[in-house]
Design a protein around this motif. Structure first.
Motif, short mmCIF file in Angstrom:
data_model
loop_
_atom_site.label_atom_id
_atom_site.label_comp_id
_atom_site.label_asym_id
_atom_site.label_seq_id
_atom_site.Cartn_x
_atom_site.Cartn_y
_atom_site.Cartn_z
N GLU A 1 0.86 -1.18 0.00
CA GLU A 1 0.00 0.00 0.00
C GLU A 1 0.90 1.23 0.00
N LYS A 2 0.52 2.24 -0.76
CA LYS A 2 1.32 3.46 -0.79
C LYS A 2 0.42 4.66 -1.04
N THR A 3 0.91 5.81 -0.67
CA THR A 3 0.17 7.04 -0.88
C THR A 3 0.76 7.79 -2.07
N PRO A 4 -0.02 8.69 -2.67
CA PRO A 4 0.59 9.65 -3.59
C PRO A 4 1.36 10.68 -2.75
N ILE A 5 1.82 11.72 -3.36
CA ILE A 5 2.48 12.79 -2.60
C ILE A 5 1.39 13.54 -1.84
N ILE A 6 1.50 13.58 -0.51
CA ILE A 6 0.50 14.24 0.32
C ILE A 6 1.21 15.15 1.33
N THR A 7 0.45 16.03 1.96
CA THR A 7 1.02 16.87 3.01
C THR A 7 1.05 16.07 4.31
N SER A 8 2.07 16.33 5.12
CA SER A 8 2.25 15.54 6.34
C SER A 8 2.80 16.43 7.45
N GLY A 9 2.39 16.12 8.67
CA GLY A 9 2.91 16.84 9.83
C GLY A 9 2.30 18.21 9.99
N SER A 10 2.67 18.87 11.08
CA SER A 10 2.11 20.19 11.37
C SER A 10 2.56 21.23 10.35
N GLY A 11 3.71 20.97 9.70
CA GLY A 11 4.19 21.92 8.69
C GLY A 11 3.61 21.69 7.32
N GLY A 12 2.84 20.60 7.15
CA GLY A 12 2.24 20.31 5.85
C GLY A 12 3.28 20.02 4.78
N PHE A 13 4.36 19.32 5.15
CA PHE A 13 5.43 19.05 4.20
C PHE A 13 5.01 17.96 3.21
N PRO A 14 5.38 18.09 1.93
CA PRO A 14 5.05 17.05 0.95
C PRO A 14 5.80 15.76 1.27
N SER A 15 5.08 14.66 1.33
CA SER A 15 5.66 13.38 1.74
C SER A 15 5.01 12.23 0.99
N LYS A 16 5.70 11.09 1.04
CA LYS A 16 5.14 9.84 0.50
C LYS A 16 5.29 8.75 1.56
N PHE A 17 4.27 7.87 1.63
CA PHE A 17 4.29 6.77 2.59
C PHE A 17 4.08 5.45 1.84
N LEU A 18 4.80 4.42 2.29
CA LEU A 18 4.67 3.10 1.68
C LEU A 18 4.65 2.06 2.79
N MET A 19 3.75 1.07 2.66
CA MET A 19 3.58 0.04 3.69
C MET A 19 3.57 -1.35 3.08
N ILE A 20 4.19 -2.29 3.78
CA ILE A 20 4.15 -3.70 3.39
C ILE A 20 3.92 -4.53 4.66
N PRO A 21 3.43 -5.77 4.53
CA PRO A 21 3.31 -6.64 5.71
C PRO A 21 4.68 -7.20 6.08
N ASN A 22 4.81 -7.61 7.34
CA ASN A 22 6.04 -8.33 7.69
C ASN A 22 5.96 -9.75 7.15
N HIS A 23 6.92 -10.58 7.48
CA HIS A 23 7.04 -11.90 6.84
C HIS A 23 5.84 -12.80 7.09
N ASN A 24 5.16 -12.65 8.23
CA ASN A 24 4.01 -13.52 8.52
C ASN A 24 2.70 -12.74 8.70
N ARG A 25 2.67 -11.53 8.23
CA ARG A 25 1.47 -10.67 8.24
C ARG A 25 0.89 -10.47 9.65
N THR A 26 1.76 -10.32 10.61
CA THR A 26 1.31 -9.99 11.96
C THR A 26 1.56 -8.51 12.28
N ARG A 27 2.34 -7.85 11.42
CA ARG A 27 2.66 -6.43 11.61
C ARG A 27 2.72 -5.74 10.26
N VAL A 28 2.60 -4.42 10.30
CA VAL A 28 2.74 -3.60 9.10
C VAL A 28 4.00 -2.76 9.25
#
Length: 229
Positions: free
Chosen positions: A154-181
């Motif tokens: 899962e990933k985001t496009p370029i979005i604003t992040s934090g109190s400063g509204g800085f442009p950022s990107k986030f990407l997420m994957i499961p761990n090896h046994n899908r117990t954590r992200v």
């Protein structure tokens, strides 16, 4: 006399109508030409910026994915990393931040906690409070699919992040046994530099900006004596 007057009026009317039609044709030709030149000039200008940003976007996705894969191997081999471990790994991989959440999306570890510990102002601000108290799944219900097995990325496009509204990107994957992200993110501060370089050769461009669909500013630059962020 009346006949001559009528002839004059007739000729005058025809001439006036002809001149009016000619004026309209010329006006439409000029405006059409000007519009076409405008679209050609600034359309190409916009396309060049778009292509550059798309390349930056793909490169950042690759960097974030590689960082997430490295984090997955570390977590698989050594178990849940500490906040300090994430901070060290973040520096080695050149990303902004690394985080680990449980299977409910609650943050377990993040190098952000190290930043709070090392900053007296942040430490005072978050005293007695969890800095990352909003579950990951609260941002988007589809992120839960990383745990259920319906998604591997899962990933985001370029979005604003934090109190400063800085442009950022986030990407997420499961761990090896899908117990954590596992999450990696980075700042996209290069947007301001790209806009700055794009506008510099063309003095006719007063300002240029990149915005989210909701109108949040991702990058903006104004003229030769303007500003960039």
């Amino acid at each position: 006399m009346k006949f001559k007057f009528n002839v004059f009026i007739g000729i005058f009317s025809i001439t006036a109508a002809f001149l009016a039609i000619q004026g309209i044709v010329i006006y439409r030709f000029i405006t059409s030409r000007a519009e076409s030149e405008y679209v050609d000039r600034y359309g190409n200008f916009s396309n060049q910026i778009r292509d550059t940003l798309m390349q930056i976007d793909k490169l950042s996705d690759s960097m974030l994915l590689n960082a997430a894969y490295v984090l997955r191997e570390r977590e698989r081999e050594k178990g849940l990393p500490s906040n300090a471990d994430l901070a060290q790994l973040r520096n080695e991989l050149g990303v902004r931040s690394l985080s680990v959440t449980d299977n409910h999306g609650n943050f377990l570890r993040s190098d952000w906690y190290v930043a709070i510990e090392n900053d007296p102002q942040l430490r005072a601000h978050y005293k007695g409070k969890n800095a990352l108290n909003k579950p990951l799944f609260a941002y988007c219900k589809d992120y839960r699919n990383l745990i259920t097995g319906q998604s591997s990325l899962e990933k985001t496009p370029i979005i604003t992040s934090g109190s400063g509204g800085f442009p950022s990107k986030f990407l997420m994957i499961p761990n090896h046994n899908r117990t954590r992200v596992l999450e990696a993110n980075m700042l996209m501060g290069s947007i301001g530099d790209i806009l700055n370089q794009a506008i510099r050769p063309d003095a006719s461009v007063a300002s240029i900006g990149l915005f989210t669909p909701s109108g949040e500013v991702l990058g903006h630059h104004e003229g030769i004596h303007g500003f960039t962020y």
